[in-house]
Write a protein that holds these residues in place. Structure first.
Motif, PDB file in Angstrom:
ATOM      1  N   GLY A   1      47.057  49.218  43.869  1.00 38.23           N
ATOM      2  CA  GLY A   1      46.332  49.421  45.106  1.00 38.23           C
ATOM      3  C   GLY A   1      45.041  48.644  45.205  1.00 38.23           C
ATOM      4  N   LEU A   2      44.813  47.700  44.279  1.00 37.27           N
ATOM      5  CA  LEU A   2      43.582  46.915  44.296  1.00 37.27           C
ATOM      6  C   LEU A   2      43.694  45.684  45.188  1.00 37.27           C
ATOM      7  CD1 LEU A   2      42.666  47.150  40.510  1.00 37.27           C
ATOM      8  CD2 LEU A   2      41.633  48.389  42.427  1.00 37.27           C
ATOM      9  N   LEU A   3      44.917  45.291  45.487  1.00 37.92           N
ATOM     10  CA  LEU A   3      45.176  44.243  46.467  1.00 37.92           C
ATOM     11  C   LEU A   3      46.069  44.824  47.550  1.00 37.92           C
ATOM     12  CD1 LEU A   3      45.994  40.966  44.441  1.00 37.92           C
ATOM     13  CD2 LEU A   3      43.864  41.547  45.596  1.00 37.92           C
ATOM     14  N   ALA A   4      45.840  44.373  48.780  1.00 38.98           N
ATOM     15  CA  ALA A   4      46.697  44.831  49.874  1.00 38.98           C
ATOM     16  C   ALA A   4      48.128  44.363  49.646  1.00 38.98           C
ATOM     17  CB  ALA A   4      46.176  44.282  51.205  1.00 38.98           C
ATOM     18  N   PRO A   5      49.119  45.172  49.993  1.00 36.61           N
ATOM     19  CA  PRO A   5      50.522  44.753  49.834  1.00 36.61           C
ATOM     20  C   PRO A   5      50.776  43.443  50.573  1.00 36.61           C
ATOM     21  CG  PRO A   5      50.387  47.091  50.344  1.00 36.61           C
ATOM     22  CD  PRO A   5      49.005  46.545  50.538  1.00 36.61           C
ATOM     23  N   GLN A   6      51.377  42.495  49.867  1.00 33.65           N
ATOM     24  CA  GLN A   6      51.643  41.169  50.424  1.00 33.65           C
ATOM     25  C   GLN A   6      52.613  40.436  49.511  1.00 33.65           C
ATOM     26  OE1 GLN A   6      48.076  38.462  49.864  1.00 33.65           O
ATOM     27  NE2 GLN A   6      47.203  40.413  49.172  1.00 33.65           N
ATOM     28  N   PRO A   7      53.268  39.384  50.004  1.00 29.70           N
ATOM     29  CA  PRO A   7      54.157  38.593  49.147  1.00 29.70           C
ATOM     30  C   PRO A   7      53.366  37.931  48.009  1.00 29.70           C
ATOM     31  CG  PRO A   7      54.591  38.151  51.458  1.00 29.70           C
ATOM     32  CD  PRO A   7      53.321  38.946  51.413  1.00 29.70           C
ATOM     33  N   VAL A   8      53.838  38.073  46.798  1.00 23.01           N
ATOM     34  CA  VAL A   8      53.110  37.557  45.641  1.00 23.01           C
ATOM     35  C   VAL A   8      53.276  36.042  45.490  1.00 23.01           C
ATOM     36  CG1 VAL A   8      53.018  37.580  43.112  1.00 23.01           C
ATOM     37  CG2 VAL A   8      53.142  39.724  44.379  1.00 23.01           C
ATOM     38  N   ALA A   9      54.475  35.532  45.734  1.00 20.70           N
ATOM     39  CA  ALA A   9      54.749  34.116  45.452  1.00 20.70           C
ATOM     40  C   ALA A   9      53.811  33.160  46.181  1.00 20.70           C
ATOM     41  CB  ALA A   9      56.206  33.788  45.781  1.00 20.70           C
ATOM     42  N   PRO A  10      53.605  33.283  47.505  1.00 25.25           N
ATOM     43  CA  PRO A  10      52.703  32.346  48.163  1.00 25.25           C
ATOM     44  C   PRO A  10      51.253  32.501  47.723  1.00 25.25           C
ATOM     45  CG  PRO A  10      53.446  34.023  49.707  1.00 25.25           C
ATOM     46  CD  PRO A  10      54.280  34.158  48.480  1.00 25.25           C
ATOM     47  N   LEU A  11      50.832  33.750  47.472  1.00 28.75           N
ATOM     48  CA  LEU A  11      49.466  33.975  47.003  1.00 28.75           C
ATOM     49  C   LEU A  11      49.251  33.330  45.633  1.00 28.75           C
ATOM     50  CD1 LEU A  11      46.697  35.266  47.305  1.00 28.75           C
ATOM     51  CD2 LEU A  11      47.667  37.393  46.358  1.00 28.75           C
ATOM     52  N   ALA A  12      50.228  33.487  44.749  1.00 30.90           N
ATOM     53  CA  ALA A  12      50.125  32.888  43.421  1.00 30.90           C
ATOM     54  C   ALA A  12      50.064  31.364  43.507  1.00 30.90           C
ATOM     55  CB  ALA A  12      51.308  33.325  42.554  1.00 30.90           C
ATOM     56  N   ARG A  13      50.858  30.781  44.401  1.00 32.79           N
ATOM     57  CA  ARG A  13      50.846  29.325  44.561  1.00 32.79           C
ATOM     58  C   ARG A  13      49.492  28.843  45.062  1.00 32.79           C
ATOM     59  NH1 ARG A  13      55.975  26.795  44.736  1.00 32.79           N
ATOM     60  NH2 ARG A  13      57.222  27.831  43.120  1.00 32.79           N
ATOM     61  N   LEU A  14      48.915  29.554  46.034  1.00 29.48           N
ATOM     62  CA  LEU A  14      47.617  29.167  46.579  1.00 29.48           C
ATOM     63  C   LEU A  14      46.536  29.231  45.509  1.00 29.48           C
ATOM     64  CD1 LEU A  14      47.773  30.979  50.033  1.00 29.48           C
ATOM     65  CD2 LEU A  14      47.649  28.506  49.675  1.00 29.48           C
ATOM     66  N   LEU A  15      46.509  30.310  44.749  1.00 34.17           N
ATOM     67  CA  LEU A  15      45.503  30.447  43.704  1.00 34.17           C
ATOM     68  C   LEU A  15      45.725  29.437  42.582  1.00 34.17           C
ATOM     69  CD1 LEU A  15      45.173  34.333  43.423  1.00 34.17           C
ATOM     70  CD2 LEU A  15      43.592  32.726  44.502  1.00 34.17           C
ATOM     71  N   SER A  16      46.975  29.214  42.240  1.00 39.16           N
ATOM     72  CA  SER A  16      47.287  28.242  41.193  1.00 39.16           C
ATOM     73  C   SER A  16      46.837  26.845  41.597  1.00 39.16           C
ATOM     74  CB  SER A  16      48.794  28.258  40.899  1.00 39.16           C
ATOM     75  OG  SER A  16      49.118  27.321  39.901  1.00 39.16           O
ATOM     76  N   GLY A  17      47.096  26.467  42.850  1.00 37.69           N
ATOM     77  CA  GLY A  17      46.667  25.160  43.328  1.00 37.69           C
ATOM     78  C   GLY A  17      45.160  25.010  43.290  1.00 37.69           C
ATOM     79  N   ALA A  18      44.451  26.057  43.696  1.00 39.35           N
ATOM     80  CA  ALA A  18      42.991  26.018  43.668  1.00 39.35           C
ATOM     81  C   ALA A  18      42.473  25.854  42.245  1.00 39.35           C
ATOM     82  CB  ALA A  18      42.424  27.291  44.298  1.00 39.35           C
ATOM     83  N   MET A  19      43.087  26.558  41.305  1.00 39.97           N
ATOM     84  CA  MET A  19      42.616  26.471  39.920  1.00 39.97           C
ATOM     85  C   MET A  19      42.975  25.133  39.281  1.00 39.97           C
ATOM     86  SD  MET A  19      42.888  30.294  38.318  1.00 39.97           S
ATOM     87  CE  MET A  19      44.611  30.556  38.703  1.00 39.97           C
ATOM     88  N   ASN A  20      44.134  24.577  39.648  1.00 40.99           N
ATOM     89  CA  ASN A  20      44.476  23.252  39.125  1.00 40.99           C
ATOM     90  C   ASN A  20      43.462  22.208  39.582  1.00 40.99           C
ATOM     91  OD1 ASN A  20      46.751  24.071  37.720  1.00 40.99           O
ATOM     92  ND2 ASN A  20      48.146  23.649  39.403  1.00 40.99           N
ATOM     93  N   GLU A  21      43.075  22.265  40.850  1.00 39.11           N
ATOM     94  CA  GLU A  21      42.072  21.329  41.366  1.00 39.11           C
ATOM     95  C   GLU A  21      40.726  21.568  40.697  1.00 39.11           C
ATOM     96  OE1 GLU A  21      42.158  18.691  43.383  1.00 39.11           O
ATOM     97  OE2 GLU A  21      44.340  18.871  43.320  1.00 39.11           O
ATOM     98  N   ALA A  22      40.363  22.823  40.510  1.00 40.40           N
ATOM     99  CA  ALA A  22      39.102  23.144  39.847  1.00 40.40           C
ATOM    100  C   ALA A  22      39.107  22.643  38.403  1.00 40.40           C
ATOM    101  CB  ALA A  22      38.863  24.652  39.877  1.00 40.40           C
ATOM    102  N   ALA A  23      40.247  22.770  37.735  1.00 35.27           N
ATOM    103  CA  ALA A  23      40.353  22.313  36.350  1.00 35.27           C
ATOM    104  C   ALA A  23      40.204  20.800  36.256  1.00 35.27           C
ATOM    105  CB  ALA A  23      41.689  22.757  35.756  1.00 35.27           C
ATOM    106  N   LEU A  24      40.791  20.073  37.198  1.00 34.84           N
ATOM    107  CA  LEU A  24      40.636  18.620  37.220  1.00 34.84           C
ATOM    108  C   LEU A  24      39.173  18.239  37.420  1.00 34.84           C
ATOM    109  CD1 LEU A  24      43.725  17.499  39.326  1.00 34.84           C
ATOM    110  CD2 LEU A  24      43.226  16.815  36.972  1.00 34.84           C
TER     111      LEU A  24
END
Length: 204
Positions: A147-170
């Motif tokens: 209940g700490l995150l609102a119910p939502q599809p996990v796959a697109p959220l994970a992709r968005l966060l992963s992309g942001a972190m990959n760019e941040a890591a670069l």
């Protein structure tokens, strides 16, 4: 005969390990396009025939190196997350560990720069999904269930966060020396942590 078979198996394992180790070093130093098979087998002190016994060619060796790198990054993320008991802290600790680990020269070059270019985006993404991206998706799922995150599809959220972190890591990997890198980690973690906080369900 079993003893000889065991000895041959050990030799094959040592050869494969040496090829991966030397391939990783050379790919890190020169990039995939700057390394030839002749250099790899010379560094590993084996023949081209021995290389082809284990791998179809340079691309297959690179894939094995990338798999090793991604396993190590995934293990670092999991270790950081598992050291926490609070689900939200597990997410943030894992994300921060990913950023810190990805600044290493071999991780940057092999996983973030050459990986997508050599294997193609779809295959690179499949490998990523089996390592650090999997841990991210699992953490997000746990947060939604808690209940700490609102119910939502996990796959697109994970992709968005992963992309942001990959760019941040670069960006972090290009930030300079150790002291500058430490400050850069804080500089990039500040907006990323605010972005993560914005996803929290404030009603719980």
């Amino acid at each position: 005969m079993p003893k000889d078979t065991g000895a041959r198996a050990e030799q094959r394992a040592r050869t494969r390990s040496s090829l991966i180790r030397q391939g990783r070093r050379l790919f890190t130093e020169h990039g995939y396009g700057g390394v030839g098979l002749a250099e790899i087998v010379a560094a590993a002190e084996v023949t081209k025939g021995a290389l082809y016994h284990h791998f179809d060619g340079k691309a297959a060796l690179f894939r094995a190196v990338l798999e090793q790198v991604q396993r190590e990054v995934g293990a670092a993320v999991a270790e950081a997350a598992d050291a926490r008991t609070d689900p939200w802290e597990q997410l943030t600790a894992g994300c921060r560990a990913f950023l810190a680990t990805s600044t290493a020269p071999d991780v940057r070059r092999i996983m973030l720069v050459d990986g997508p270019a050599v294997l193609g985006w779809r295959e690179w993404r499949a490998l990523d999904d089996s390592s650090s991206a999997r841990h991210l998706a699992e953490a997000l799922t746990s947060l939604i269930e808690a209940g700490l995150l609102a119910p939502q599809p996990v796959a697109p959220l994970a992709r968005l966060l992963s992309g942001a972190m990959n760019e941040a890591a670069l960006w972090l990997a290009d930030s300079g020396g150790a002291q500058e890198g430490e400050q850069a980690l804080e500089d990039v973690w500040s907006p990323l942590s605010r972005m993560l906080e914005s996803l929290r369900d404030r009603d719980n």
